[in-house]
Scaffold this motif. Structure first.
Motif, PDB file in Angstrom:
ATOM      1  N   ALA A  92       0.882  -1.126  -0.010  1.00 51.07           N
ATOM      2  CA  ALA A  92       0.112  -0.060  -0.480  1.00 51.07           C
ATOM      3  C   ALA A  92       1.211   1.354  -0.012  1.00 51.07           C
ATOM      4  CB  ALA A  92      -1.019  -0.227   1.518  1.00 51.07           C
ATOM      5  N   VAL A  93       1.773   1.297   0.795  1.00 52.69           N
ATOM      6  CA  VAL A  93       3.075   1.716   0.483  1.00 52.69           C
ATOM      7  C   VAL A  93       4.197   1.946  -0.407  1.00 52.69           C
ATOM      8  CG1 VAL A  93       4.867   3.585   2.041  1.00 52.69           C
ATOM      9  CG2 VAL A  93       2.852   2.815   2.877  1.00 52.69           C
ATOM     10  N   ARG A  94       4.422   2.522  -1.646  1.00 53.20           N
ATOM     11  CA  ARG A  94       5.761   3.035  -1.989  1.00 53.20           C
ATOM     12  C   ARG A  94       6.704   3.455  -1.674  1.00 53.20           C
ATOM     13  NH1 ARG A  94       7.068  -2.018  -4.955  1.00 53.20           N
ATOM     14  NH2 ARG A  94       7.996  -0.389  -6.456  1.00 53.20           N
ATOM     15  N   PHE A  95       7.748   3.504  -2.239  1.00 54.18           N
ATOM     16  CA  PHE A  95       8.991   4.122  -2.150  1.00 54.18           C
ATOM     17  C   PHE A  95      10.053   4.657  -3.113  1.00 54.18           C
ATOM     18  CE2 PHE A  95      13.024   6.674  -1.942  1.00 54.18           C
ATOM     19  CZ  PHE A  95      12.487   7.606  -1.444  1.00 54.18           C
ATOM     20  N   LEU A  96      10.393   5.274  -4.244  1.00 52.48           N
ATOM     21  CA  LEU A  96      10.704   5.180  -5.364  1.00 52.48           C
ATOM     22  C   LEU A  96      11.760   5.471  -5.399  1.00 52.48           C
ATOM     23  CD1 LEU A  96      10.005   5.717  -9.314  1.00 52.48           C
ATOM     24  CD2 LEU A  96      12.067   6.591  -8.038  1.00 52.48           C
ATOM     25  N   SER A  97      13.055   4.997  -5.394  1.00 52.17           N
ATOM     26  CA  SER A  97      14.870   5.233  -5.082  1.00 52.17           C
ATOM     27  C   SER A  97      15.434   5.315  -6.547  1.00 52.17           C
ATOM     28  CB  SER A  97      15.579   4.409  -3.963  1.00 52.17           C
ATOM     29  OG  SER A  97      16.759   4.962  -4.128  1.00 52.17           O
ATOM     30  N   ARG A  98      15.633   6.465  -7.018  1.00 49.60           N
ATOM     31  CA  ARG A  98      17.268   6.685  -8.290  1.00 49.60           C
ATOM     32  C   ARG A  98      17.949   5.016  -8.121  1.00 49.60           C
ATOM     33  NH1 ARG A  98      17.223  12.273  -9.121  1.00 49.60           N
ATOM     34  NH2 ARG A  98      19.535  11.411  -9.492  1.00 49.60           N
ATOM     35  N   TYR A  99      18.250   5.091  -7.175  1.00 40.28           N
ATOM     36  CA  TYR A  99      18.913   4.407  -6.434  1.00 40.28           C
ATOM     37  C   TYR A  99      20.827   4.240  -7.596  1.00 40.28           C
ATOM     38  CZ  TYR A  99      20.773  -0.398  -4.854  1.00 40.28           C
ATOM     39  OH  TYR A  99      21.261  -0.870  -3.659  1.00 40.28           O
TER      40      TYR A  99
ATOM     41  N   HIS B 119      11.008   0.595  -4.393  1.00 37.91           N
ATOM     42  CA  HIS B 119      10.978   0.687  -5.876  1.00 37.91           C
ATOM     43  C   HIS B 119      12.035   1.074  -6.522  1.00 37.91           C
ATOM     44  CE1 HIS B 119       9.257   1.653  -9.870  1.00 37.91           C
ATOM     45  NE2 HIS B 119       9.571   0.699 -10.133  1.00 37.91           N
ATOM     46  N   ARG B 120      13.113   0.236  -7.232  1.00 39.27           N
ATOM     47  CA  ARG B 120      14.225   0.684  -7.662  1.00 39.27           C
ATOM     48  C   ARG B 120      14.238   1.157  -9.036  1.00 39.27           C
ATOM     49  NH1 ARG B 120      18.021  -3.673  -5.439  1.00 39.27           N
ATOM     50  NH2 ARG B 120      18.747  -3.290  -3.770  1.00 39.27           N
ATOM     51  N   TYR B 121      13.717   2.524  -9.287  1.00 35.52           N
ATOM     52  CA  TYR B 121      14.323   2.917 -10.511  1.00 35.52           C
ATOM     53  C   TYR B 121      15.357   3.345 -11.585  1.00 35.52           C
ATOM     54  CZ  TYR B 121      11.590   4.961 -14.894  1.00 35.52           C
ATOM     55  OH  TYR B 121      11.537   4.882 -16.102  1.00 35.52           O
ATOM     56  N   ASN B 122      16.198   2.892 -11.804  1.00 37.57           N
ATOM     57  CA  ASN B 122      16.997   3.611 -12.359  1.00 37.57           C
ATOM     58  C   ASN B 122      17.387   4.240 -13.562  1.00 37.57           C
ATOM     59  OD1 ASN B 122      18.721   0.979 -10.915  1.00 37.57           O
ATOM     60  ND2 ASN B 122      19.684   2.184 -10.411  1.00 37.57           N
TER      61      ASN B 122
ATOM     62  N   PHE C 171      16.766   8.885 -15.290  1.00 37.10           N
ATOM     63  CA  PHE C 171      16.680   9.921 -14.982  1.00 37.10           C
ATOM     64  C   PHE C 171      16.279  10.510 -14.248  1.00 37.10           C
ATOM     65  CE2 PHE C 171      18.337   9.083 -19.273  1.00 37.10           C
ATOM     66  CZ  PHE C 171      20.598   9.635 -19.369  1.00 37.10           C
ATOM     67  N   PRO C 172      16.824  11.928 -12.884  1.00 40.50           N
ATOM     68  CA  PRO C 172      14.838  12.016 -12.485  1.00 40.50           C
ATOM     69  C   PRO C 172      14.097  12.775 -12.863  1.00 40.50           C
ATOM     70  CG  PRO C 172      17.229  13.718 -12.171  1.00 40.50           C
ATOM     71  CD  PRO C 172      17.840  12.489 -13.751  1.00 40.50           C
ATOM     72  N   PHE C 173      13.464  13.399 -14.379  1.00 43.72           N
ATOM     73  CA  PHE C 173      12.648  13.427 -14.971  1.00 43.72           C
ATOM     74  C   PHE C 173      11.653  12.581 -14.694  1.00 43.72           C
ATOM     75  CE2 PHE C 173      13.141  18.579 -16.651  1.00 43.72           C
ATOM     76  CZ  PHE C 173      13.909  18.071 -15.554  1.00 43.72           C
ATOM     77  N   GLN C 174      12.604  11.707 -15.527  1.00 46.48           N
ATOM     78  CA  GLN C 174      11.982  10.316 -16.174  1.00 46.48           C
ATOM     79  C   GLN C 174      11.293   9.755 -14.362  1.00 46.48           C
ATOM     80  OE1 GLN C 174      14.496  11.239 -17.280  1.00 46.48           O
ATOM     81  NE2 GLN C 174      14.039  11.400 -19.836  1.00 46.48           N
ATOM     82  N   ALA C 175      11.949   9.290 -13.456  1.00 50.31           N
ATOM     83  CA  ALA C 175      11.250   9.188 -12.707  1.00 50.31           C
ATOM     84  C   ALA C 175      11.050   9.507 -11.616  1.00 50.31           C
ATOM     85  CB  ALA C 175      13.253   8.882 -11.569  1.00 50.31           C
ATOM     86  N   LEU C 176      10.596  10.779 -11.530  1.00 53.39           N
ATOM     87  CA  LEU C 176       9.578  11.423 -10.613  1.00 53.39           C
ATOM     88  C   LEU C 176       8.212  11.058 -11.635  1.00 53.39           C
ATOM     89  CD1 LEU C 176       8.954  13.561  -7.796  1.00 53.39           C
ATOM     90  CD2 LEU C 176       9.422  15.910  -9.606  1.00 53.39           C
ATOM     91  N   GLU C 177       8.396  11.073 -13.007  1.00 54.62           N
ATOM     92  CA  GLU C 177       6.926  11.203 -13.546  1.00 54.62           C
ATOM     93  C   GLU C 177       6.735   9.548 -13.319  1.00 54.62           C
ATOM     94  OE1 GLU C 177       5.400  10.539 -18.988  1.00 54.62           O
ATOM     95  OE2 GLU C 177       7.559  11.164 -17.470  1.00 54.62           O
ATOM     96  N   VAL C 178       7.893   8.891 -13.287  1.00 59.45           N
ATOM     97  CA  VAL C 178       7.001   7.769 -12.727  1.00 59.45           C
ATOM     98  C   VAL C 178       6.647   7.041 -11.242  1.00 59.45           C
ATOM     99  CG1 VAL C 178       7.849   5.052 -12.145  1.00 59.45           C
ATOM    100  CG2 VAL C 178       8.675   6.454 -14.179  1.00 59.45           C
TER     101      VAL C 178
END
Length: 170
Positions: free
Chosen positions: A18-25, A55-58, A60-67
């Motif tokens: 229910a709670v997810r955190f996206l990291s560019r890692y 959630h590891r999402y390698n 660029f910053p703009f794309q990661a924030l969009e996701v």
């Protein structure tokens, strides 16, 4: 900030997925700050091969924030990225915390430093650049006037700090 991350972790434990955190890692300065916060509260969610929370999402910053916006995930982002993305992304997210130079807690601040190596080939040019960065009519003016979508991103370094560092160099 530590309390906010603690709430995220507790929420993920109470309601997995229910709670997810996206990291560019990606070991960027923002990612290093994020990892500092997690470890300060005694957690290392990247250490698990799979985590409902992390959630590891390698990318660029703009794309990661969009996701993160599309998936409704929490994340940490620098001001330049936040103000640089499309407006719909900012409109679909909530800022829970933003820190400034005047705040007592400066955990999320990411100061910049100009360092000149001892054995550099063009040390005179490097020193001239470092000197320019601390001048009110040089780098400090550029930094304090730099905007993205109308938002000023940086502040001048405190004058006493600039003078102290300059004297230490001599």
């Amino acid at each position: 900030i530590f309390d906010l991350f603690g709430q995220l972790f507790r929420g993920a434990v109470e309601k997995p997925a229910a709670v997810r955190f996206l990291s560019r890692y990606d070991k960027s300065a923002t990612n290093v700050k994020e990892e500092l916060i997690w470890t300060t509260i005694g957690q290392a969610p990247w250490a698990y091969p799979y985590s409902d929370l992390y959630h590891r999402y390698n990318s660029f910053p703009f794309q990661a924030l969009e996701v993160a916006a599309k998936l409704g995930e929490y994340t940490v982002v620098d001001r330049g990225t936040w103000y640089g993305v499309d407006e719909w992304i900012r409109d679909s997210m909530t800022v829970f915390m933003e820190q400034h130079d005047s705040d007592a807690d400066q955990t999320m601040l990411n100061p910049a430093h100009a360092l000149v190596g001892t054995w550099g080939k063009h040390k005179d040019i490097a020193n001239a650049y470092a000197d320019w960065t601390i001048r009110d009519d040089g780098g400090q003016k550029v930094a304090s006037e730099f905007t993205v979508n109308g938002a000023v991103l940086y502040t001048k370094a405190p004058k006493a700090e600039r003078e102290r560092k300059f004297r230490a160099k001599l």
